[in-house]
Design a protein around this motif. Structure first.
Motif, PDB file in Angstrom:
ATOM      1  N   GLU A 226       0.822  -1.207   0.000  1.00  0.00           N
ATOM      2  CA  GLU A 226       0.000   0.000   0.000  1.00  0.00           C
ATOM      3  C   GLU A 226       0.857   1.259   0.000  1.00  0.00           C
ATOM      4  O   GLU A 226       0.534   2.242  -0.666  1.00  0.00           O
ATOM      5  N   GLY A 227       1.981   1.222   0.707  1.00  0.00           N
ATOM      6  CA  GLY A 227       2.797   2.428   0.841  1.00  0.00           C
ATOM      7  C   GLY A 227       3.632   2.740  -0.381  1.00  0.00           C
ATOM      8  O   GLY A 227       3.774   3.909  -0.766  1.00  0.00           O
ATOM      9  N   VAL A 228       4.196   1.689  -1.016  1.00  0.00           N
ATOM     10  CA  VAL A 228       5.064   1.915  -2.180  1.00  0.00           C
ATOM     11  C   VAL A 228       4.240   2.166  -3.435  1.00  0.00           C
ATOM     12  O   VAL A 228       4.556   3.045  -4.239  1.00  0.00           O
ATOM     13  N   GLY A 229       3.193   1.398  -3.632  1.00  0.00           N
ATOM     14  CA  GLY A 229       2.285   1.652  -4.741  1.00  0.00           C
ATOM     15  C   GLY A 229       2.690   0.961  -6.028  1.00  0.00           C
ATOM     16  O   GLY A 229       2.107  -0.053  -6.398  1.00  0.00           O
ATOM     17  N   GLU A 230       3.662   1.492  -6.746  1.00  0.00           N
ATOM     18  CA  GLU A 230       4.043   0.946  -8.049  1.00  0.00           C
ATOM     19  C   GLU A 230       4.496  -0.506  -7.923  1.00  0.00           C
ATOM     20  O   GLU A 230       5.266  -0.858  -7.020  1.00  0.00           O
ATOM     21  N   LYS A 231       4.040  -1.353  -8.852  1.00  0.00           N
ATOM     22  CA  LYS A 231       4.270  -2.795  -8.730  1.00  0.00           C
ATOM     23  C   LYS A 231       5.750  -3.148  -8.757  1.00  0.00           C
ATOM     24  O   LYS A 231       6.215  -3.955  -7.946  1.00  0.00           O
ATOM     25  N   ARG A 232       6.518  -2.550  -9.692  1.00  0.00           N
ATOM     26  CA  ARG A 232       7.929  -2.939  -9.811  1.00  0.00           C
ATOM     27  C   ARG A 232       8.711  -2.532  -8.580  1.00  0.00           C
ATOM     28  O   ARG A 232       9.510  -3.307  -8.039  1.00  0.00           O
ATOM     29  N   GLU A 233       8.487  -1.303  -8.107  1.00  0.00           N
ATOM     30  CA  GLU A 233       9.210  -0.832  -6.926  1.00  0.00           C
ATOM     31  C   GLU A 233       8.768  -1.572  -5.666  1.00  0.00           C
ATOM     32  O   GLU A 233       9.576  -1.864  -4.786  1.00  0.00           O
ATOM     33  N   TYR A 234       7.453  -1.889  -5.600  1.00  0.00           N
ATOM     34  CA  TYR A 234       6.986  -2.671  -4.452  1.00  0.00           C
ATOM     35  C   TYR A 234       7.632  -4.050  -4.429  1.00  0.00           C
ATOM     36  O   TYR A 234       8.019  -4.551  -3.368  1.00  0.00           O
ATOM     37  N   ALA A 235       7.757  -4.680  -5.601  1.00  0.00           N
ATOM     38  CA  ALA A 235       8.353  -6.011  -5.674  1.00  0.00           C
ATOM     39  C   ALA A 235       9.790  -5.992  -5.175  1.00  0.00           C
ATOM     40  O   ALA A 235      10.216  -6.888  -4.432  1.00  0.00           O
ATOM     41  N   PHE A 447       7.069   3.698  11.062  1.00  0.00           N
ATOM     42  CA  PHE A 447       6.305   4.934  11.273  1.00  0.00           C
ATOM     43  C   PHE A 447       5.152   5.070  10.288  1.00  0.00           C
ATOM     44  O   PHE A 447       4.658   6.177  10.041  1.00  0.00           O
ATOM     45  N   SER A 448       4.722   3.931   9.710  1.00  0.00           N
ATOM     46  CA  SER A 448       3.634   3.992   8.732  1.00  0.00           C
ATOM     47  C   SER A 448       2.336   4.490   9.349  1.00  0.00           C
ATOM     48  O   SER A 448       1.463   5.007   8.643  1.00  0.00           O
ATOM     49  N   TRP A 449       2.195   4.357  10.663  1.00  0.00           N
ATOM     50  CA  TRP A 449       0.971   4.771  11.347  1.00  0.00           C
ATOM     51  C   TRP A 449       0.943   6.268  11.624  1.00  0.00           C
ATOM     52  O   TRP A 449      -0.106   6.818  12.007  1.00  0.00           O
ATOM     53  N   VAL A 450       2.072   6.957  11.439  1.00  0.00           N
ATOM     54  CA  VAL A 450       2.153   8.401  11.718  1.00  0.00           C
ATOM     55  C   VAL A 450       1.741   9.170  10.460  1.00  0.00           C
ATOM     56  O   VAL A 450       2.408   9.058   9.427  1.00  0.00           O
ATOM     57  N   PRO A 451       0.685   9.955  10.486  1.00  0.00           N
ATOM     58  CA  PRO A 451       0.254  10.699   9.287  1.00  0.00           C
ATOM     59  C   PRO A 451       1.353  11.653   8.810  1.00  0.00           C
ATOM     60  O   PRO A 451       1.996  12.335   9.606  1.00  0.00           O
ATOM     61  N   GLY A 452       1.565  11.684   7.530  1.00  0.00           N
ATOM     62  CA  GLY A 452       2.564  12.588   6.962  1.00  0.00           C
ATOM     63  C   GLY A 452       3.951  11.993   6.965  1.00  0.00           C
ATOM     64  O   GLY A 452       4.589  11.861   5.903  1.00  0.00           O
ATOM     65  N   LEU A 453       4.440  11.604   8.139  1.00  0.00           N
ATOM     66  CA  LEU A 453       5.792  11.063   8.239  1.00  0.00           C
ATOM     67  C   LEU A 453       5.906   9.741   7.501  1.00  0.00           C
ATOM     68  O   LEU A 453       6.878   9.494   6.779  1.00  0.00           O
TER      69      LEU A 453
END
Length: 700
Positions: A226-235, A447-453
């Motif tokens: 969810e955080g990275v988004g793009e398939k190649r970069e996430y992989a 820190f994925s739970w911290v908004p913005g950061l």
């Protein structure tokens, strides 16, 4: 002269490895090894008592040799005990196939296109209407046709209808031996399931720690997705941080392989070393009292094992974490540990748990790389003293890369048949980039739970991966970026390592006799290569390869070859790489000419009924892909008849032709070939089915 007194675990581990190799060489011919272990242990006790009594060098040496023989016997017996096939209740020993079987999912679940793969530890089978206890592992391929992320999970107890099949041997010459690969993991059966052929009946994880580790890794993987988004970069992110390589596409895998940086995509000793190095840098500023030292060691061990837990406790990570844990404890105890003993002890523990680790490519390459870095890197770095800190850091990175590459090159050539020319350039930038990717990804997860950061950290993480990919793809396009088609035997691999060892002895001891031995080894390797090339230049071979749903015929003459195939196979690069390329490389053919059956360049004549007559090196092959409509003239004869693409032809019609054997290729469906088998057997027509018996090789 080598003084063994400082390397007790090196001696012990070498003895244990000798026992494993002894079992691999002779199997059960020497029994299960317990008598050997008992005899050698009693001999060691007796020799130890005598050495303490007489206190002579000879008595001490005898006791030492008896001790090494004990570990040799231990390696032999541990290997025998680890082979599940030796158990009487194993699936392989069932008198009749089972109708059902029950077991628990005991391994990770791997995502594949359209299906998921895992391993089922069998507990019971239903044979002749009765359930009975059974053992054995089955590699399951489960169709992935629902919206669920995973069809099955670690610890699921499954009831499966049907009987698993034995893993098939390689069907083409030189092809990767997947049967042996799985056998090293105690897997001898596989089952490709259909929908509704299995049912989950309960959940009973065999290892609760691994179960929760896999759950945590899945949660972390979802956050990365969810955080990275793009398939190649996430992989790349998931592979580098968590060791999940399911989403890596072949093009990006190839780019990293061609630049010699594939190791950054497999969570292994490199990644654990990066975590360890940063922690050591931070903890170095803490005081050096006993309490502070032990607190630092406990913190270090906690972080290392937490990282192993997050990455699913994979064997490659466990190897490295065990090794660095031993180093950490040694530092805390203020023991002056010999790093070779630490490496050897880690290897001994892992081999005792599973002796088949010795045959794992990852195990071999990782320990060789570590040995290369430990011994060669300090000596290489002293060649050039650079006062500038930035340049010196680049130089140290280069020497680490070169040391690891030198130590692993012979084995890499043997297994992968290629050499990345610009590995030294790529690793200078990719390894530091991977360090930043690793730590930025871990920070983003934390820190994925911290908004913005969390969003900001994932953006940094994403662009670092993008830049690393772009650099690798750029280096891959450099001229002569990779040397492919290198084919060396196991014997030549051993000779190359012996040459490397002797050359190192010459540089270390400055004795001319070692250089003379090295020259002799080079001469032996040269003669072997010349003889091999002479044989290859005289070869003439026609091969019908076993490829799924396709036709591929290799015409090999000398070190040149033409591949005549259907369009479906020519467009499937992966099928060519897996099924055909290894044999051509073995034959000294780097790049064959690939043509379709309809191409004018193909040595085939198109007949009026749209079939072909292949004529090459005195051979005449009638290739039928359409119903034959031509009546053969009297005296017309061909050497072989090849049937393709479920061609509609009555076997009685084939009796009109004069030929030595009928060939069935992989382009025809299984039902078609099975039906034809029965008809041909009835008529007494000799045939060869490459889909079942492997490639048809004709030496001319």
């Amino acid at each position: 002269m080598l003084r063994w007194a400082s390397y007790p675990f090196v001696r012990i581990t070498l003895g244990f490895i000798a026992g494993i190799l002894l079992y691999f060489s002779f199997g059960e011919q020497l029994g299960h090894g317990l008598w050997m272990l008992a005899f050698s242990f009693l001999a060691f006790i007796l020799a130890a008592i005598l050495s303490r009594k007489y206190k002579t060098a000879f008595a001490t040496d005898v006791a030492g040799m008896a001790g090494l023989l004990t570990f040799l016997a231990l390696g032999y017996s541990a290997t025998h005990a680890n082979i599940e096939l030796n158990q009487p209740q194993h699936l392989a020993h069932l008198p009749t196939p089972s109708t059902h079987y029950k077991g628990v999912v005991s391994d990770y679940v791997l995502q594949k296109p359209g299906y998921q793969r895992t391993v089922l530890q069998v507990e019971q089978v239903r044979v002749n209407g009765k359930w009975q206890a059974a053992t054995g592992k089955v590699q399951l391929s489960v169709p992935h046709d629902s919206e669920r992320a995973y069809e099955v999970s670690y610890g699921d107890v499954l009831l499966v209808r049907g009987a698993p099949q034995e893993v098939a041997p390689p069907l083409n010459p030189g092809q990767f031996n997947y049967k042996a690969f799985l056998a090293n993991k105690n897997i001898h059966h596989q089952h490709y399931l259909r929908p509704l052929q299995y049912q989950q009946i309960s959940s009973s994880p065999p290892n609760p720690i691994l179960y929760h580790s896999i759950l945590l890794r899945r949660q972390m993987d979802n956050i990365l997705r969810e955080g990275v988004g793009e398939k190649r970069e996430y992989a790349i992110s998931s592979a580098l941080i968590l060791g999940v390589k399911d989403e890596l596409d072949n093009s990006i895998r190839q780019a990293y392989a061609d630049t010699g940086t594939m190791h950054v995509l497999a969570v292994s000793g490199l990644h654990v070393g990066l975590v360890y190095g940063v922690l050591m840098f931070l903890l170095a500023r803490i005081g050096s009292t006993d309490r502070q030292r032990w607190l630092g060691a406990i913190l270090m061990l906690g972080v290392l094992w937490l990282y192993a837990f997050i990455t699913g406790l994979s064997p490659s990570v466990m190897r490295a974490v065990l090794m660095f844990s031993l180093v950490t404890v040694g530092i805390a105890l203020r023991r002056r540990t010999v790093v070779y003993n630490t490496i050897a002890f880690a290897a001994l523990v892992l081999l005792y748990i599973n002796p088949f680790n010795l045959l794992e490519v990852g195990f071999q390459l990782s320990f060789l790389a570590v040995l290369g870095i430990v011994y060669l890197q300090p000596r290489l770095s002293r060649i050039w003293e650079i006062p500038n800190r930035a340049l010196n850091w680049l130089w140290l990175s280069l020497t680490v890369s070169v040391a690891a590459q030198v130590a692993t090159t012979p084995l890499s050539l043997y297994y992968f048949h290629q050499f990345p020319v610009y590995f030294w350039v790529a690793n200078i930038l990719v390894v530091p980039a991977a360090t930043l990717v690793l730590w930025s990804g871990m920070a983003a997860l934390a820190f994925s739970w911290v908004p913005g950061l969390g969003w900001l950290l994932f953006q940094v993480h994403f662009w670092l991966i993008w830049a690393m990919n772009a650099f690798n793809l750029w280096v891959q396009r450099w001229p002569q970026a990779i040397i492919t088609g290198v084919d060396i035997s196991a014997w030549q691999t051993w000779l190359l390592y012996l040459l490397l060892f002797v050359f190192i002895l010459f540089l270390a001891l400055k004795k001319l006799r070692y250089l003379s031995i090295a020259v002799g080894l080079v001469a032996i390797l040269s003669v072997q290569q010349v003889w091999k090339e002479m044989q290859q230049r005289q070869q003439r071979q026609l091969v019908v390869y076993s490829v799924r749903s396709g036709t591929s015929i290799g015409l090999v003459q000398g070190q040149q070859a033409m591949l005549v195939a259907d369009s479906a196979f020519l467009q499937n690069q992966q099928s060519y790489t897996f099924n055909v390329q290894p044999h051509l490389w073995q034959s000294g053919v780097a790049a064959p000419t690939q043509v379709s059956f309809a191409s004018p360049a193909a040595p085939a004549v198109l007949l009026p009924d749209s079939n072909q007559l292949l004529v090459w090196q005195g051979q005449r092959w009638l290739i039928l892909s359409k119903p034959p409509k031509l009546q053969p003239k009297p005296g017309f004869a061909v050497d072989y008849v090849l049937l393709r693409q479920n061609v509609r032809v009555k076997p009685e019609r084939l009796q009109q032709y004069t030929f030595s054997k009928l060939i069935l290729d992989g382009s025809s469906a299984p039902w078609y070939r099975q039906r034809l088998h029965q008809q041909l057997d009835t008529l007494g027509i000799p045939y060869y089915d490459v889909a079942e018996s492997g490639a048809f090789e004709l030496e001319l």
